[in-house]
Design a protein around this motif. Structure first.
Motif, short mmCIF file in Angstrom:
data_model
loop_
_atom_site.label_atom_id
_atom_site.label_comp_id
_atom_site.label_asym_id
_atom_site.label_seq_id
_atom_site.Cartn_x
_atom_site.Cartn_y
_atom_site.Cartn_z
N THR A 31 0.83 -1.21 0.00
CA THR A 31 0.00 0.00 0.00
C THR A 31 0.86 1.25 0.00
O THR A 31 0.56 2.23 -0.70
N LEU A 32 1.94 1.25 0.77
CA LEU A 32 2.84 2.39 0.77
C LEU A 32 3.49 2.57 -0.60
O LEU A 32 3.69 3.70 -1.06
N ALA A 33 3.81 1.45 -1.25
CA ALA A 33 4.39 1.53 -2.60
C ALA A 33 3.41 2.14 -3.57
O ALA A 33 3.77 2.98 -4.41
N LEU A 34 2.13 1.74 -3.48
CA LEU A 34 1.11 2.28 -4.36
C LEU A 34 0.90 3.77 -4.12
O LEU A 34 0.75 4.56 -5.06
N ALA A 35 0.91 4.18 -2.83
CA ALA A 35 0.77 5.59 -2.50
C ALA A 35 1.95 6.39 -3.05
O ALA A 35 1.78 7.51 -3.56
N TYR A 36 3.14 5.81 -2.98
CA TYR A 36 4.34 6.48 -3.52
C TYR A 36 4.20 6.67 -5.03
O TYR A 36 4.51 7.75 -5.56
N LEU A 37 3.71 5.65 -5.72
CA LEU A 37 3.54 5.76 -7.17
C LEU A 37 2.53 6.85 -7.53
O LEU A 37 2.75 7.61 -8.48
N ALA A 38 1.43 6.92 -6.77
CA ALA A 38 0.39 7.90 -7.08
C ALA A 38 0.85 9.32 -6.80
O ALA A 38 0.67 10.22 -7.64
N VAL A 39 1.46 9.54 -5.62
CA VAL A 39 1.83 10.90 -5.22
C VAL A 39 3.10 11.38 -5.91
O VAL A 39 3.14 12.43 -6.55
N PHE A 40 4.16 10.59 -5.80
CA PHE A 40 5.45 11.02 -6.32
C PHE A 40 5.63 10.68 -7.81
O PHE A 40 6.09 11.51 -8.59
N GLY A 41 5.27 9.45 -8.20
CA GLY A 41 5.47 9.07 -9.58
C GLY A 41 4.54 9.77 -10.55
O GLY A 41 4.95 10.21 -11.63
N SER A 42 3.23 9.90 -10.15
CA SER A 42 2.24 10.44 -11.08
C SER A 42 2.06 11.95 -10.98
O SER A 42 1.75 12.60 -11.97
N VAL A 43 2.20 12.53 -9.79
CA VAL A 43 1.94 13.96 -9.62
C VAL A 43 3.23 14.76 -9.51
O VAL A 43 3.49 15.66 -10.32
N VAL A 44 4.06 14.47 -8.52
CA VAL A 44 5.26 15.28 -8.27
C VAL A 44 6.23 15.22 -9.44
O VAL A 44 6.63 16.26 -9.98
N ALA A 45 6.61 14.02 -9.87
CA ALA A 45 7.61 13.89 -10.94
C ALA A 45 7.09 14.43 -12.26
O ALA A 45 7.81 15.11 -12.99
N PHE A 46 5.81 14.15 -12.58
CA PHE A 46 5.29 14.63 -13.86
C PHE A 46 5.18 16.14 -13.87
O PHE A 46 5.48 16.79 -14.87
N SER A 47 4.74 16.73 -12.76
CA SER A 47 4.65 18.19 -12.68
C SER A 47 6.04 18.82 -12.81
O SER A 47 6.22 19.85 -13.46
N THR A 48 7.02 18.19 -12.19
CA THR A 48 8.40 18.67 -12.30
C THR A 48 8.89 18.57 -13.73
O THR A 48 9.58 19.47 -14.25
N TYR A 49 8.52 17.49 -14.40
CA TYR A 49 8.90 17.29 -15.80
C TYR A 49 8.33 18.41 -16.68
O TYR A 49 9.02 18.97 -17.53
N VAL A 50 7.06 18.75 -16.45
CA VAL A 50 6.42 19.84 -17.21
C VAL A 50 7.12 21.16 -16.93
O VAL A 50 7.35 21.96 -17.84
#
Length: 300
Positions: free
Chosen positions: A221-240
């Motif tokens: 569950t922690l891994a899934l939360a990491y993917l949603a928050v950091f992988g999908s939102v934080v990293a992608f926003s930083t990429y943009v």
């Protein structure tokens, strides 16, 4: 002593370095995060991909609308739907399915071929590669053939096919999206995650997955939360953000940094082992990507 004129430049340089570090490390670690979420009991398509993109895209969409960003038009939603199908359903979905039988490091190495396919698809759409780019494409594909002709991927024929389809979907979607009618970059990201997440969830349910019946571990569950928050939102926003502040060639460097980080993290935290064959193929693939990137820098 730093002059007042130098301070903003240094601050900007530090911001770019920090942003690149986020994209390198976070996106490089998502492959291992996917493995941990799968091992923790979460269904691959409906939860590890679908649910997390829906949640991340929904939260991002709600925030942008609250800030007054215009919603996509009907025509833009159609383009976002196509991008969600190509980049997320095929691209991300196939990677997640493959990681049920393939190590996270090998998955990252296979996905490193995206710039090679983008070069070929770009040529199909009239963006003629230079001789140096063709050289990089040829070298990179030699590495792809090497990787698929004797590595541990052969132990998983299904994983091999999925890891061939994933970069094809991502690359074609990326090239196809150029020049299309799309909303602002952040809204496009949110809409794409909503569309792709819905399709991934539906595909998972068709496969018989039931995320509500899953009994995941805390680790998963922690891994899934990491993917949603950091992988999908934080990293992608930083990429943009990077796309708006530095040259695209520098941003695209993630394509050959992420696999190295994924391999290192997989070996360190998950005990994954890689043969000299696997590492040699990775080196050849990344050499091809580097040549393509440098050729594009010199072309500008």
């Amino acid at each position: 002593m730093t002059s007042p004129a130098q301070a903003p430049a240094r601050a900007a340089g530090l911001a770019v370095a920090f942003a690149l570090a986020i994209v390198y490390v976070v996106w490089g670690s998502t492959y291992l995060g996917i493995r941990f979420a799968l091992e923790g009991g979460w269904p691959p398509l409906s939860a590890v991909s679908g649910a997390r993109f829906l949640l991340a895209g929904g939260a991002m969409y709600a925030f942008l609308r609250w800030r007054g960003v215009a919603a996509p038009t009907r025509a833009q939603w159609k383009n976002l739907l196509a991008m969600g199908a190509l980049l997320l359903l095929l691209g991300n979905g196939c990677v997640v399915l493959a990681e049920q039988s393939v190590s996270s490091g090998l998955a990252a190495v296979a996905v490193a071929s995206v710039p090679l396919w983008m070069g070929l698809f770009g040529a199909m759409f009239g963006q003629k590669p230079t001789r140096a780019e063709w050289l990089g494409i040829a070298i990179g594909f030699a590495g792809v053939v090497w990787l698929n002709a004797g590595s541990s991927l052969n132990a998983s024929p299904t994983g091999l096919v999925l890891l061939l389809v994933a970069p094809l979907g991502w690359a074609f979607g990326s090239v196809w999206s150029r020049g299309r009618d799309l909303p602002s970059p952040f809204m496009a990201a949110a809409g794409q995650m909503l569309c792709g997440g819905a399709m991934l969830l539906a595909a998972g349910l068709v496969r018989g997955e039931n995320p509500l019946a899953a009994a995941p571990t805390l680790h998963g569950t922690l891994a899934l939360a990491y993917l949603a928050v950091f992988g999908s939102v934080v990293a992608f926003s930083t990429y943009v953000w990077l796309l708006h502040h530095v040259r695209p060639a520098l941003v695209s460097s993630y394509a050959y940094v992420n696999p190295a980080i994924a391999v290192a993290l997989g070996a360190w935290l998950a005990g994954e082992r890689f043969s000299a064959h696997d590492l040699g193929a990775m080196a050849v693939i990344l050499a091809g990507v580097v040549i393509i990137t440098l050729a594009r820098v010199l072309r500008r």
